[in-house]
Write a protein that holds these residues in place. Structure first.
Motif, PDB file in Angstrom:
ATOM      1  N   CYS A  47       0.835  -1.201   0.000  1.00  0.00           N
ATOM      2  CA  CYS A  47       0.000   0.000   0.000  1.00  0.00           C
ATOM      3  C   CYS A  47       0.877   1.262   0.000  1.00  0.00           C
ATOM      4  O   CYS A  47       1.671   1.470  -0.912  1.00  0.00           O
ATOM      5  CB  CYS A  47      -0.964  -0.031   1.183  1.00  0.00           C
ATOM      6  SG  CYS A  47      -2.281   1.212   1.086  1.00  0.00           S
TER       7      CYS A  47
ATOM      8  N   HIS B 176      -2.085   2.281  -3.451  1.00  0.00           N
ATOM      9  CA  HIS B 176      -3.530   2.459  -3.405  1.00  0.00           C
ATOM     10  C   HIS B 176      -3.950   3.486  -4.450  1.00  0.00           C
ATOM     11  O   HIS B 176      -3.310   4.531  -4.609  1.00  0.00           O
ATOM     12  CB  HIS B 176      -3.936   2.944  -2.007  1.00  0.00           C
ATOM     13  CG  HIS B 176      -5.403   2.861  -1.739  1.00  0.00           C
ATOM     14  ND1 HIS B 176      -6.316   3.680  -2.366  1.00  0.00           N
ATOM     15  CD2 HIS B 176      -6.117   2.046  -0.915  1.00  0.00           C
ATOM     16  CE1 HIS B 176      -7.533   3.396  -1.936  1.00  0.00           C
ATOM     17  NE2 HIS B 176      -7.442   2.406  -1.050  1.00  0.00           N
TER      18      HIS B 176
ATOM     19  N   GLY C 170      -4.071  -1.430  -1.840  1.00  0.00           N
ATOM     20  CA  GLY C 170      -4.516  -1.332  -0.459  1.00  0.00           C
ATOM     21  C   GLY C 170      -4.410  -2.612   0.350  1.00  0.00           C
ATOM     22  O   GLY C 170      -3.790  -3.592  -0.067  1.00  0.00           O
ATOM     23  N   THR C 171      -5.044  -2.628   1.505  1.00  0.00           N
ATOM     24  CA  THR C 171      -4.859  -3.673   2.504  1.00  0.00           C
ATOM     25  C   THR C 171      -5.046  -5.078   1.946  1.00  0.00           C
ATOM     26  O   THR C 171      -4.180  -5.945   2.091  1.00  0.00           O
ATOM     27  CB  THR C 171      -5.850  -3.464   3.667  1.00  0.00           C
ATOM     28  OG1 THR C 171      -5.690  -2.134   4.175  1.00  0.00           O
ATOM     29  CG2 THR C 171      -5.593  -4.458   4.778  1.00  0.00           C
TER      30      THR C 171
END
Length: 245
Positions: free
Chosen positions: A19, A39, A72-73
């Protein structure tokens, strides 16, 4: 810390930036001249801060051999499972994925998740009014670039120039993107078949929608529905989309 990262990389370590970790790797100079992911919300900032990095906001992760970066995550999990798969094989990655209750390998990329709001325009701007009109009439198959230019009282050439300055894309690509985004919403929140969804956003059928949807979103319409449907329409007793592709 940056020095430690550079030393580890120089010593042969595989470095992973998950990220926003891509910003740290870029600050260390490890992404210079490389393709990298982060991200999608922060991809423009990474590109602006580090123009020497080839930022790709469309993918879940980038494997550049000795350096991996991710979105992202959840995409960080994808990247780590990929690294396990690369080092220890698919069976090991699959076992970890089952323990984590996640898919071993997701299809598509970040394009499925990116929000694309309308560009801001001044009140009374004829181009802004044309954009709003287009959004309200995406189901009209006769809504094309010539029709929009005529509604703005501009020549096709002037309309194209103004449109690109406002949106950063051609009128045709913008219109296709809006139709695909509306199709995403219908796939998420209704039980309409893919063919009916296609007709409601101005395509003749699902076959006509599919290549544009796949190009912009990264997966087929039915795959997108299976991932993102809200369930409200299905609790109401609507079908899941017979005839979908």
């Amino acid at each position: 810390m940056l020095g430690a990262l550079r030393a580890a990389h120089a010593g042969g370590a595989v470095v992973v930036g998950l990220c926003l970790g891509a910003f740290v790797l870029a600050a260390a100079g490890l992404l210079d001249g490389r393709r990298a992911a982060t991200h999608w919300m922060f991809a423009p900032a990474l590109a602006a801060l580090h123009p020497e990095v080839r930022v790709d906001a469309s993918v879940l992760f980038v494997d550049d051999g000795d350096i991996l970066t991710s979105a992202g995550t959840a995409a960080g999990i994808d990247a780590c499972l990929h690294l396990v798969r690369r080092r220890f094989g698919a069976r090991a990655a699959g076992a970890i994925a089952r323990r984590m209750v996640v898919p071993p390998q997701r299809s598509g990329g970040q394009a499925q998740y990116i929000e694309r709001p309308l560009p801001e325009t001044e009140t009374g701007d004829p181009l802004g009014e044309v954009l709003a009109h287009a959004i309200r009439h995406l189901d009209d198959p006769g809504l094309d670039v010539d029709a929009l230019a005529g509604r703005a009282f501009m020549s096709r050439r002037s309309f194209d120039r103004r449109f690109r300055a406002l949106t950063g894309s051609s009128p045709l690509q913008w219109l296709l993107a809006q139709r695909v985004m509306q199709a995403q919403r219908l796939l998420e929140g209704t039980g309409l078949s893919v063919d009916e969804v296609a007709r409601r956003v101005g395509f003749a059928n699902g076959v006509a929608l599919r290549p544009h949807f796949r190009r912009l979103v990264g997966v087929a319409p039915q795959t997108y529905r299976d991932t993102f449907r809200t369930g409200d329409a299905f609790r109401a007793g609507h079908p899941t989309g017979a005839g979908g592709i």
